[in-house]
Design a protein around this motif. Structure first.
Motif, PDB file in Angstrom:
ATOM      1  N   SER A   1      -3.679  -4.337   2.757  1.00 22.33           N
ATOM      2  CA  SER A   1      -3.830  -3.955   4.161  1.00 22.33           C
ATOM      3  C   SER A   1      -2.760  -2.987   4.643  1.00 22.33           C
ATOM      4  O   SER A   1      -2.957  -2.328   5.659  1.00 22.33           O
ATOM      5  CB  SER A   1      -3.836  -5.209   5.041  1.00 22.33           C
ATOM      6  OG  SER A   1      -2.611  -5.887   4.941  1.00 22.33           O
ATOM      7  N   ILE A   2      -1.629  -2.875   3.950  1.00 20.82           N
ATOM      8  CA  ILE A   2      -0.589  -1.958   4.439  1.00 20.82           C
ATOM      9  C   ILE A   2      -0.362  -0.733   3.554  1.00 20.82           C
ATOM     10  O   ILE A   2       0.154   0.265   4.031  1.00 20.82           O
ATOM     11  CB  ILE A   2       0.756  -2.682   4.681  1.00 20.82           C
ATOM     12  CG1 ILE A   2       1.309  -3.287   3.404  1.00 20.82           C
ATOM     13  CG2 ILE A   2       0.632  -3.719   5.759  1.00 20.82           C
ATOM     14  CD1 ILE A   2       2.704  -3.869   3.562  1.00 20.82           C
ATOM     15  N   PHE A   3      -0.746  -0.810   2.259  1.00 17.17           N
ATOM     16  CA  PHE A   3      -0.566   0.337   1.376  1.00 17.17           C
ATOM     17  C   PHE A   3      -1.904   0.994   1.108  1.00 17.17           C
ATOM     18  O   PHE A   3      -2.929   0.327   1.026  1.00 17.17           O
ATOM     19  CB  PHE A   3       0.080  -0.076   0.048  1.00 17.17           C
ATOM     20  CG  PHE A   3       1.441  -0.692   0.201  1.00 17.17           C
ATOM     21  CD1 PHE A   3       2.466   0.019   0.771  1.00 17.17           C
ATOM     22  CD2 PHE A   3       1.678  -1.998  -0.209  1.00 17.17           C
ATOM     23  CE1 PHE A   3       3.725  -0.556   0.937  1.00 17.17           C
ATOM     24  CE2 PHE A   3       2.924  -2.572  -0.057  1.00 17.17           C
ATOM     25  CZ  PHE A   3       3.952  -1.843   0.517  1.00 17.17           C
ATOM     26  N   ASN A   4      -1.874   2.317   0.915  1.00 13.85           N
ATOM     27  CA  ASN A   4      -3.125   3.009   0.646  1.00 13.85           C
ATOM     28  C   ASN A   4      -3.642   2.656  -0.753  1.00 13.85           C
ATOM     29  O   ASN A   4      -2.884   2.179  -1.599  1.00 13.85           O
ATOM     30  CB  ASN A   4      -2.979   4.528   0.860  1.00 13.85           C
ATOM     31  CG  ASN A   4      -2.075   5.194  -0.157  1.00 13.85           C
ATOM     32  OD1 ASN A   4      -2.078   4.845  -1.331  1.00 13.85           O
ATOM     33  ND2 ASN A   4      -1.300   6.163   0.290  1.00 13.85           N
TER      34      ASN A   4
ATOM     35  N   ASN B   1      -1.767   1.065  -4.423  1.00  9.80           N
ATOM     36  CA  ASN B   1      -2.174  -0.200  -5.028  1.00  9.80           C
ATOM     37  C   ASN B   1      -2.668   0.001  -6.457  1.00  9.80           C
ATOM     38  O   ASN B   1      -2.321  -0.762  -7.355  1.00  9.80           O
ATOM     39  CB  ASN B   1      -3.246  -0.892  -4.173  1.00  9.80           C
ATOM     40  CG  ASN B   1      -2.635  -1.613  -2.994  1.00  9.80           C
ATOM     41  OD1 ASN B   1      -1.788  -2.477  -3.158  1.00  9.80           O
ATOM     42  ND2 ASN B   1      -3.041  -1.242  -1.806  1.00  9.80           N
TER      43      ASN B   1
ATOM     44  N   TRP C   1       1.279   4.369   2.900  1.00  5.26           N
ATOM     45  CA  TRP C   1       0.793   3.460   3.934  1.00  5.26           C
ATOM     46  C   TRP C   1      -0.623   3.842   4.344  1.00  5.26           C
ATOM     47  O   TRP C   1      -1.012   4.978   4.295  1.00  5.26           O
ATOM     48  CB  TRP C   1       1.707   3.503   5.165  1.00  5.26           C
ATOM     49  CG  TRP C   1       3.154   3.432   4.799  1.00  5.26           C
ATOM     50  CD1 TRP C   1       4.055   4.452   4.834  1.00  5.26           C
ATOM     51  CD2 TRP C   1       3.883   2.306   4.295  1.00  5.26           C
ATOM     52  NE1 TRP C   1       5.280   4.023   4.403  1.00  5.26           N
ATOM     53  CE2 TRP C   1       5.201   2.718   4.064  1.00  5.26           C
ATOM     54  CE3 TRP C   1       3.535   0.992   4.012  1.00  5.26           C
ATOM     55  CZ2 TRP C   1       6.181   1.863   3.584  1.00  5.26           C
ATOM     56  CZ3 TRP C   1       4.503   0.140   3.527  1.00  5.26           C
ATOM     57  CH2 TRP C   1       5.814   0.583   3.323  1.00  5.26           C
ATOM     58  N   LYS C   2      -1.358   2.843   4.784  1.00 11.55           N
ATOM     59  CA  LYS C   2      -2.710   3.098   5.299  1.00 11.55           C
ATOM     60  C   LYS C   2      -2.638   3.773   6.645  1.00 11.55           C
ATOM     61  O   LYS C   2      -1.735   3.571   7.408  1.00 11.55           O
ATOM     62  CB  LYS C   2      -3.479   1.770   5.424  1.00 11.55           C
ATOM     63  CG  LYS C   2      -4.168   1.405   4.150  1.00 11.55           C
ATOM     64  CD  LYS C   2      -5.137   0.278   4.414  1.00 11.55           C
ATOM     65  CE  LYS C   2      -6.031   0.107   3.210  1.00 11.55           C
ATOM     66  NZ  LYS C   2      -6.960  -0.986   3.347  1.00 11.55           N
TER      67      LYS C   2
ATOM     68  N   ILE D   1      -1.570  -8.658   1.463  1.00 15.60           N
ATOM     69  CA  ILE D   1      -0.739  -7.829   2.345  1.00 15.60           C
ATOM     70  C   ILE D   1      -0.730  -6.393   1.842  1.00 15.60           C
ATOM     71  O   ILE D   1      -0.862  -5.452   2.618  1.00 15.60           O
ATOM     72  CB  ILE D   1       0.702  -8.386   2.411  1.00 15.60           C
ATOM     73  CG1 ILE D   1       0.719  -9.711   3.143  1.00 15.60           C
ATOM     74  CG2 ILE D   1       1.633  -7.406   3.094  1.00 15.60           C
ATOM     75  CD1 ILE D   1       2.073 -10.370   3.185  1.00 15.60           C
ATOM     76  N   ALA D   2      -0.578  -6.231   0.522  1.00  9.88           N
ATOM     77  CA  ALA D   2      -0.521  -4.883  -0.059  1.00  9.88           C
ATOM     78  C   ALA D   2      -1.801  -4.117   0.232  1.00  9.88           C
ATOM     79  O   ALA D   2      -1.764  -2.924   0.542  1.00  9.88           O
ATOM     80  CB  ALA D   2      -0.282  -4.972  -1.564  1.00  9.88           C
TER      81      ALA D   2
END
Length: 197
Positions: free
Chosen positions: A68-71, A75, A196-197, A65-66
């Motif tokens: 796909s949702i955090f830049n 990470n 966020w991405k 999940i990290a």
């Protein structure tokens, strides 16, 4: 009667598998122990087992999940923090035990461990010691207060439980928005909201 203990397991699992601060799992354990008049020691053992499995599953799925949702920078930042924690060895284990002894959501701890790609076995044993100890005390207090079930249920939804959720959200926000590499390597406190991405 077995299904009531299955509810204890599933309730503790559900409370601890979600990736956001939720009321501590002991609240559902106390509630079910009071409502069904269950054996307190079985509730503790089954509830802690459900809680540990929930946290284990959380550490397994949170990296996906990290990612796909955090830049990537966020990470990498949290992975760096995990590496520092791992290098601290037994000191990190003592921090995990101490934090798990508190009646606070441990979600930020496991989100950080998952994002940092720490092996669950690095964090679970220390969590078990703290979780088993704190849940035993809290569930026994709940049993003691069975005669005052109404007051206990009001306590589950009291300002203290609300405050623990707010504290959990603040810890999770600190994990996500503080630039940990700058803080640890350069001793510079920086906050970055572009994660966020």
């Amino acid at each position: 009667m077995w299904w009531q203990y299955a509810l204890v397991f599933l309730g503790a699992f559900f409370f601890d598998v979600v990736p956001f601060p939720f009321p501590p799992a002991f609240t559902i354990m106390v509630f079910l122990q009071i409502v069904f008049k269950l054996n307190v020691w079985l509730v503790i053992l089954i509830g802690v087992a459900g809680s540990i499995l929930g946290r284990y599953v959380l550490t397994l799925y949170i990296p996906r999940i990290a990612g796909s949702i955090f830049n990537p920078d966020k990470n990498e930042d949290v992975q760096f923090l995990g590496k520092v924690l791992k290098e601290k060895g037994w000191k990190s284990q003592m921090v995990i035990i101490a934090y798990s002894l508190l009646p606070l959501p441990t979600t930020p701890l496991f989100v950080a461990a998952g994002m940092a790609k720490l092996r669950p076995l690095y964090i679970i044993p220390a969590f078990f010691v703290g979780k088993f100890t704190s849940d035993t005390v809290l569930v026994l207090f709940g049993k003691y207060g069975t005669e005052n079930a109404e007051k206990i249920l009001q306590g589950v939804f009291s300002w203290q439980s609300f405050l623990s959720i707010v504290f959990g959200i603040l810890l999770l926000s600190a994990l996500l928005f503080i630039d940990w590499r700058s803080l640890i390597q350069k001793k510079e406190f920086k906050v970055n909201f572009r994660i966020w991405k």
